[in-house]
Motif scaffolding. Structure first.
Motif, PDB file in Angstrom:
ATOM      1  N   UNK A   1       0.834  -1.204   0.000  1.00 26.88           N
ATOM      2  CA  UNK A   1       0.000   0.000   0.000  1.00 26.88           C
ATOM      3  C   UNK A   1       0.865   1.249   0.000  1.00 26.88           C
ATOM      4  N   UNK A   2       0.315   2.311  -0.571  1.00 29.03           N
ATOM      5  CA  UNK A   2       1.032   3.577  -0.661  1.00 29.03           C
ATOM      6  C   UNK A   2       0.882   4.352   0.653  1.00 29.03           C
TER       7      UNK A   2
ATOM      8  N   UNK B   1      -2.308   2.856  -4.502  1.00 26.42           N
ATOM      9  CA  UNK B   1      -2.310   4.246  -4.074  1.00 26.42           C
ATOM     10  C   UNK B   1      -3.718   4.778  -3.850  1.00 26.42           C
ATOM     11  N   UNK B   2      -4.743   3.994  -4.231  1.00 24.03           N
ATOM     12  CA  UNK B   2      -6.133   4.412  -4.072  1.00 24.03           C
ATOM     13  C   UNK B   2      -6.893   3.360  -3.276  1.00 24.03           C
ATOM     14  N   UNK B   3      -7.952   3.802  -2.617  1.00 20.63           N
ATOM     15  CA  UNK B   3      -8.793   2.880  -1.858  1.00 20.63           C
ATOM     16  C   UNK B   3      -9.860   2.334  -2.803  1.00 20.63           C
ATOM     17  N   UNK B   4      -9.473   1.330  -3.597  1.00 20.50           N
ATOM     18  CA  UNK B   4     -10.420   0.673  -4.488  1.00 20.50           C
ATOM     19  C   UNK B   4     -11.115  -0.449  -3.721  1.00 20.50           C
ATOM     20  N   UNK B   5     -11.868  -1.292  -4.426  1.00 23.08           N
ATOM     21  CA  UNK B   5     -12.609  -2.360  -3.749  1.00 23.08           C
ATOM     22  C   UNK B   5     -11.690  -3.282  -2.958  1.00 23.08           C
ATOM     23  N   UNK B   6     -10.608  -3.733  -3.587  1.00 24.37           N
ATOM     24  CA  UNK B   6      -9.702  -4.666  -2.912  1.00 24.37           C
ATOM     25  C   UNK B   6      -9.042  -4.026  -1.701  1.00 24.37           C
ATOM     26  N   UNK B   7      -8.604  -2.774  -1.866  1.00 19.70           N
ATOM     27  CA  UNK B   7      -7.952  -2.087  -0.747  1.00 19.70           C
ATOM     28  C   UNK B   7      -8.940  -1.851   0.392  1.00 19.70           C
ATOM     29  N   UNK B   8     -10.196  -1.529   0.055  1.00 20.96           N
ATOM     30  CA  UNK B   8     -11.205  -1.305   1.108  1.00 20.96           C
ATOM     31  C   UNK B   8     -11.445  -2.593   1.884  1.00 20.96           C
TER      32      UNK B   8
END
Length: 268
Positions: A145-146, A190-197
């Motif tokens: 993660x960024x 670098x973004x809170x996409x579905x996987x990161x969320x």
């Protein structure tokens, strides 16, 4: 220069230079020759011997052997070479692939597909290599993660004395600007996409307690607020099904007995 791994050293022929018979390249390895360089080059070409740029050598012989044959010093030397020559390596790999038009496209030779992923051959190849040392394990950039994303830094940082206790972020040596820019091209989240969320929600769920720790409650509230404020980004049935199985929503347990009274018997 960067040394070749043992398995690659016998696979190179060095072209002589006009001056002293040595090409002196940073990534070359072999004995020199006093033959006419152009004639030797033509002979090699006629024999089907590929002439590689430094990017080609790195892609074909160094990256595949990064973990198996390279010790930590050699790995560090290669990564330093990549960091210092990032743009030129990308340009050379694109030109070597035969796409001269793309080789000069955009600042820094950056090319992307419709989804925003780089199509540069060097970038595509490096994406598959686990080279970032995290907690003693070599890790691919797209698994990290960024730390410059405020929400990700909030959720995964600040657990005790170690802000990267879970190994979610690149280590300090890879968190300065030059490396972060490279890692983003390699898939650093670098973004809170579905996987990161979902990753954030699982991280919070693993830290549930009763009563709920105030710091965990704050993180959960911020994550939930982010989803509400960006609801259009998360309106997806498949995502909703996955999220519904993760207990991350901050709630306060009510003691019904003490709150509303209870127990048998009434006054007389």
């Amino acid at each position: 220069g960067v040394s070749l791994p043992p398995s690659a050293r016998s696979r190179f022929l060095k072209l002589p230079s006009a001056a002293d018979g040595s090409s002196g390249g940073a990534l070359s390895s072999s004995s020199s020759s006093n033959r006419d360089p152009q004639r030797v080059s033509d002979l090699y070409r006629d024999l089907g011997v590929a002439r590689l740029s430094e990017a080609g050598v790195v892609m074909r012989f160094l990256l595949p052997n990064f973990e198996a044959e390279m010790d930590p010093n050699a790995q560090a030397a290669l990564l330093g070479f990549i960091r210092e020559n990032w743009d030129s390596l990308k340009r050379a790999s694109r030109a070597e692939a035969g796409d001269d038009a793309a080789a000069g496209a955009g600042a820094g030779g950056r090319e992307v597909d419709d989804d925003g992923n780089s199509t540069n051959p060097f970038v595509v190849r490096l994406k598959t290599v686990a080279f970032v040392p995290v907690k003693g394990v070599l890790t691919r950039a797209d698994k990290l993660l960024d730390p410059s994303n405020e929400l990700l830094a909030l959720i995964f940082g600040g657990d005790g004395d170690d802000d990267n206790a879970d190994g979610a972020f690149p280590p300090p040596d890879f968190s300065e600007t030059a490396w972060l820019e490279i890692l983003r091209e390699l898939g650093l989240k670098a973004k809170v996409d579905h996987d990161a969320f979902l990753q954030c929600a699982r991280h919070i769920a693993e830290r549930r307690s009763d009563p709920l720790d105030p710091e965990v409650q704050h993180k959960a509230s911020c994550l939930l607020r982010h989803m509400i404020e960006h609801e259009s980004d998360f309106f997806n049935p498949a995502f909703a099904r996955k999220l519904s199985t993760i207990p991350f929503v901050p709630v306060e347990r009510i003691d019904w007995f003490s709150e509303f009274g209870g127990g048998g018997g009434g006054g007389s």
